[in-house]
Write a protein that holds these residues in place. Sequence first.
Motif, PDB file in Angstrom:
ATOM      1  N   PHE A 380       0.794  -1.234   0.000  1.00  0.00           N
ATOM      2  CA  PHE A 380       0.000   0.000   0.000  1.00  0.00           C
ATOM      3  C   PHE A 380       0.827   1.286   0.000  1.00  0.00           C
ATOM      4  CE2 PHE A 380      -2.943  -3.122   1.920  1.00  0.00           C
ATOM      5  CZ  PHE A 380      -3.994  -2.997   1.016  1.00  0.00           C
ATOM      6  N   LEU A 381       2.150   1.170   0.027  1.00  0.00           N
ATOM      7  CA  LEU A 381       2.985   2.378   0.047  1.00  0.00           C
ATOM      8  C   LEU A 381       3.043   2.975  -1.360  1.00  0.00           C
ATOM      9  CD1 LEU A 381       4.829   4.096   1.914  1.00  0.00           C
ATOM     10  CD2 LEU A 381       6.740   2.787   1.023  1.00  0.00           C
ATOM     11  N   ASP A 382       2.244   4.001  -1.611  1.00  0.00           N
ATOM     12  CA  ASP A 382       2.252   4.647  -2.920  1.00  0.00           C
ATOM     13  C   ASP A 382       3.165   5.871  -2.875  1.00  0.00           C
ATOM     14  OD1 ASP A 382       0.833   6.597  -1.552  1.00  0.00           O
ATOM     15  OD2 ASP A 382      -1.102   5.965  -2.349  1.00  0.00           O
ATOM     16  N   ALA A 383       3.243   6.569  -4.017  1.00  0.00           N
ATOM     17  CA  ALA A 383       4.162   7.716  -4.117  1.00  0.00           C
ATOM     18  C   ALA A 383       3.798   8.812  -3.116  1.00  0.00           C
ATOM     19  CB  ALA A 383       4.145   8.266  -5.538  1.00  0.00           C
ATOM     20  N   THR A 384       2.502   8.974  -2.831  1.00  0.00           N
ATOM     21  CA  THR A 384       2.093  10.010  -1.875  1.00  0.00           C
ATOM     22  C   THR A 384       2.594   9.673  -0.476  1.00  0.00           C
ATOM     23  OG1 THR A 384       0.123  10.434  -3.192  1.00  0.00           O
ATOM     24  CG2 THR A 384       0.124  11.253  -0.940  1.00  0.00           C
ATOM     25  N   LYS A 385       2.412   8.427  -0.057  1.00  0.00           N
ATOM     26  CA  LYS A 385       2.845   8.034   1.285  1.00  0.00           C
ATOM     27  C   LYS A 385       4.369   8.014   1.386  1.00  0.00           C
ATOM     28  CE  LYS A 385      -1.232   5.129   2.158  1.00  0.00           C
ATOM     29  NZ  LYS A 385      -1.845   5.136   0.833  1.00  0.00           N
ATOM     30  N   ALA A 386       5.063   7.730   0.271  1.00  0.00           N
ATOM     31  CA  ALA A 386       6.525   7.664   0.297  1.00  0.00           C
ATOM     32  C   ALA A 386       7.164   9.020   0.568  1.00  0.00           C
ATOM     33  CB  ALA A 386       7.050   7.099  -1.029  1.00  0.00           C
ATOM     34  N   ASN A 387       6.363  10.091   0.537  1.00  0.00           N
ATOM     35  CA  ASN A 387       6.857  11.414   0.921  1.00  0.00           C
ATOM     36  C   ASN A 387       7.484  11.412   2.305  1.00  0.00           C
ATOM     37  OD1 ASN A 387       6.767  13.725  -0.765  1.00  0.00           O
ATOM     38  ND2 ASN A 387       4.548  13.492  -0.915  1.00  0.00           N
ATOM     39  N   LEU A 388       7.037  10.502   3.159  1.00  0.00           N
ATOM     40  CA  LEU A 388       7.508  10.486   4.546  1.00  0.00           C
ATOM     41  C   LEU A 388       9.011  10.256   4.636  1.00  0.00           C
ATOM     42  CD1 LEU A 388       8.034   7.281   5.681  1.00  0.00           C
ATOM     43  CD2 LEU A 388       5.571   7.219   5.291  1.00  0.00           C
ATOM     44  N   PHE A 389       9.614   9.625   3.613  1.00  0.00           N
ATOM     45  CA  PHE A 389      11.053   9.362   3.650  1.00  0.00           C
ATOM     46  C   PHE A 389      11.885  10.614   3.353  1.00  0.00           C
ATOM     47  CE2 PHE A 389       9.497   5.003   2.483  1.00  0.00           C
ATOM     48  CZ  PHE A 389       9.825   4.417   3.694  1.00  0.00           C
ATOM     49  N   PHE A 390      11.252  11.659   2.873  1.00  0.00           N
ATOM     50  CA  PHE A 390      11.984  12.869   2.493  1.00  0.00           C
ATOM     51  C   PHE A 390      11.584  14.068   3.365  1.00  0.00           C
ATOM     52  CE2 PHE A 390      11.520  10.074  -1.130  1.00  0.00           C
ATOM     53  CZ  PHE A 390      12.824   9.968  -1.585  1.00  0.00           C
ATOM     54  N   ALA A 391      10.883  13.792   4.446  1.00  0.00           N
ATOM     55  CA  ALA A 391      10.317  14.864   5.263  1.00  0.00           C
ATOM     56  C   ALA A 391      11.118  15.089   6.544  1.00  0.00           C
ATOM     57  CB  ALA A 391       8.871  14.521   5.614  1.00  0.00           C
ATOM     58  N   LYS A 392      10.862  16.232   7.167  1.00  0.00           N
ATOM     59  CA  LYS A 392      11.409  16.515   8.504  1.00  0.00           C
ATOM     60  C   LYS A 392      10.461  16.035   9.588  1.00  0.00           C
ATOM     61  CE  LYS A 392      14.154  20.642   7.347  1.00  0.00           C
ATOM     62  NZ  LYS A 392      15.443  20.210   7.891  1.00  0.00           N
ATOM     63  N   GLY A 393       9.229  15.784   9.229  1.00  0.00           N
ATOM     64  CA  GLY A 393       8.228  15.291  10.169  1.00  0.00           C
ATOM     65  C   GLY A 393       7.040  14.766   9.384  1.00  0.00           C
ATOM     66  N   VAL A 394       6.195  13.954  10.041  1.00  0.00           N
ATOM     67  CA  VAL A 394       5.056  13.331   9.353  1.00  0.00           C
ATOM     68  C   VAL A 394       3.811  13.427  10.223  1.00  0.00           C
ATOM     69  CG1 VAL A 394       4.103  11.169   8.462  1.00  0.00           C
ATOM     70  CG2 VAL A 394       6.487  11.704   8.047  1.00  0.00           C
ATOM     71  N   ILE A 395       2.688  13.736   9.577  1.00  0.00           N
ATOM     72  CA  ILE A 395       1.384  13.636  10.229  1.00  0.00           C
ATOM     73  C   ILE A 395       0.613  12.516   9.533  1.00  0.00           C
ATOM     74  CG2 ILE A 395      -0.775  14.779  10.825  1.00  0.00           C
ATOM     75  CD1 ILE A 395       0.662  17.454  10.629  1.00  0.00           C
ATOM     76  N   PHE A 396       0.231  11.493  10.297  1.00  0.00           N
ATOM     77  CA  PHE A 396      -0.598  10.411   9.770  1.00  0.00           C
ATOM     78  C   PHE A 396      -2.064  10.710  10.076  1.00  0.00           C
ATOM     79  CE2 PHE A 396       3.356   7.820  10.370  1.00  0.00           C
ATOM     80  CZ  PHE A 396       3.497   7.416   9.049  1.00  0.00           C
ATOM     81  N   VAL A 397      -2.901  10.608   9.063  1.00  0.00           N
ATOM     82  CA  VAL A 397      -4.346  10.747   9.255  1.00  0.00           C
ATOM     83  C   VAL A 397      -5.028   9.533   8.636  1.00  0.00           C
ATOM     84  CG1 VAL A 397      -4.254  13.263   9.284  1.00  0.00           C
ATOM     85  CG2 VAL A 397      -4.638  12.079   7.111  1.00  0.00           C
TER      86      VAL A 397
END
Length: 692
Positions: A380-397
């Motif tokens: 289920f890891l699509d390109a949108t969710k893969a943003n988390l690897f390039f972020a300084k922080g993540v909000i999961f909703v």
Amino acid sequence: MYLAELKIWNFRKYGDASMEGEPVILVNFKPGVNLLVGENDCGKTTIIDAVKHLLGTQSYDYTRIEEDDFYISNSGIRTKHLKIEGIFKSLTDEEAGNFLEWISFDEKGNTELIVRLGAKVNNHQIITNVTAGVEGLDTRFEARDLLRVTYLKPLRDAESELSSGYKSRLAQILRNHPLFAKEDNEHTLEKYIRIANSRIKGYFDKETLEKEEIFEITEGEQGAKLITQFLDDTLSAFMGISFNENNYKSFLDITRNDLSSILRKLSLNIDENKIGLGSLNQLFIAMELLLFEIETNFNLALIEEIEAHLHPQAQLRLIKYLQDKGENANEQYIITTHSITLASKVQLDNIILCRNNLAFSMGPQYTELSSGDYQFIERFLDATKANLFFAKGVIFVEGDAENILLPILAEIIKKPLHKYGVSLVNVGNTAFIRYSRIFRRKDESCPLDFPVSIINDLDVKPLICNQNNSSCDDYKYLTIPEAAINELEKKYVGLMLGCLRENKFLSLDKARRAVLRYNQIDDFKDFRGFQTEFDRTVTLNQSITVVKELVEREKRGKYETDTIKLYLNEWTMEYDIALSGLKYYIHCAIQISKKVKSDEDIINSLNLEKELEAAKKEIEEYAISKSDEETAYWIYEDLYKNRASKAVTAQYFGKLIKMHEETVKPILETDQHIKYLIDSIKHVCREGDFSE
């Protein structure tokens, strides 16, 4: 054989370490593909360059340690020493034989090769030394050429690399192929060129040509002797009698008739017409990988920004090819990328997340992810969710409504998510635990300092929902009387039940599992009859307050760590907003959503200000004799009963609060009902973490 570990002391940003102490960074690699991901300036290129300096490149690129490579502290003091160490594992007997005098053994008795580069600055002169073996007993490493890597730089000039020339990369690669090993006999290419040169020389030596059907040359066709004759006459005038004394005579040919010269004249193409950068880049990578077909032992490729000039589908084909090759051959790839497409499609345990001067491998031996988690996330890891690897922080909703609304709230409170480098990831369900485990490490001494906010519904319906159901199961919980616990402990000797005392449970199954965990057992088979007797001792209670406390405690225990924080509402996000000072806006948005659901064409004729005035009037009339909870439920009921879309509601709610930003901002900063949303944003938007 593969590069298993890379250790760095005081090389560029990885500094402030004693040469005798632990490295500043330890990178764990695996065979096959290793994908280095992370935001800009997180150290990906430094890791690649460290390997290049340690092992050298197949193309013998000019690489040397410079003064700028030595770590400089915040106070401006530059270190005088640096060290880079690579550990190779899984050596075959043949490979171990190649490095016999430098081989050592790990704690399990397996052979390994440790290669070490040390450098020091002395009077602005840099002295480097490459050794191998156990530190303290290591000696000069003279077999380094066997470990040279293939390197593809980030800004590749593929057209130049594929072209002919004195420094032709194609020629370098072909010279290493067994087909072009120089022997005493004339090589086939030398025969071809000798004949071609002879033909060309003949063309420039003759005034007219003879008939040759094979080349479609007709009798009497003009040759090019007038050119060489002009050159000879001119040179004779320039040089005088020495021209004839030295038997000089001008001639033209393709190249000198030796194999090296011939290879330097070759260029590589896939079409007679000029092709685009993307195709050239793929051809260049294929050419470089030809080296892997030549060398059957150790093969390591360093590829920076592999996505350069490639569209997403081409990226996917390339990474799949490399993954398949890496699994089935003695090949290893260390790749940097900024592509969320690649990060979403490569296997999760191939990813290495670079952050805060550390590198976090995502393999199962390092994270708290289970085998089921890996399968789920890779599915289920699509390109949108893969943003988390390039972020300084993540909000999961967990839904589209939160996904739409959170960026708008962040903008209004002056903490725009893009400015702080925060990714918003909509998991689309309640599988937060699977995604949050990406950031949980088995080695607690090396935590992943990465702020994560999880926004989750408490999912305990308020009393207003069940006002006609006094015995609602939603508010039931279990306790076990003290006397019953004492009797069970006497009867079932060895079974400890302390976890039941003064505790409350949401279900019988949760109470049973608490006993199993407390006793560190898998089942009650050694305590025959306990489960049946235990089930009869529980007492059923009812309290919405207790149930909410139990649900919250369970969720926080499941998700939270020092950096992962859970933010819960009273029931759902929309219900909480309906309780807040933003109730007029959410009611208006819900009513618009209802209208759009029945007639989508109404979108073009909507007047949001008029709709908002009507919504305010409706609430003021309804709320005269109602409690806040009753009013909130009345507002929310259309969503609860699916008469309106949550996503469409969030879309119009966002528009409305942006239109009235100055009125809304003070409410966001002070209203306790929506404080959890604002706190979730503040947790990941750390001051000083701007991404401008």
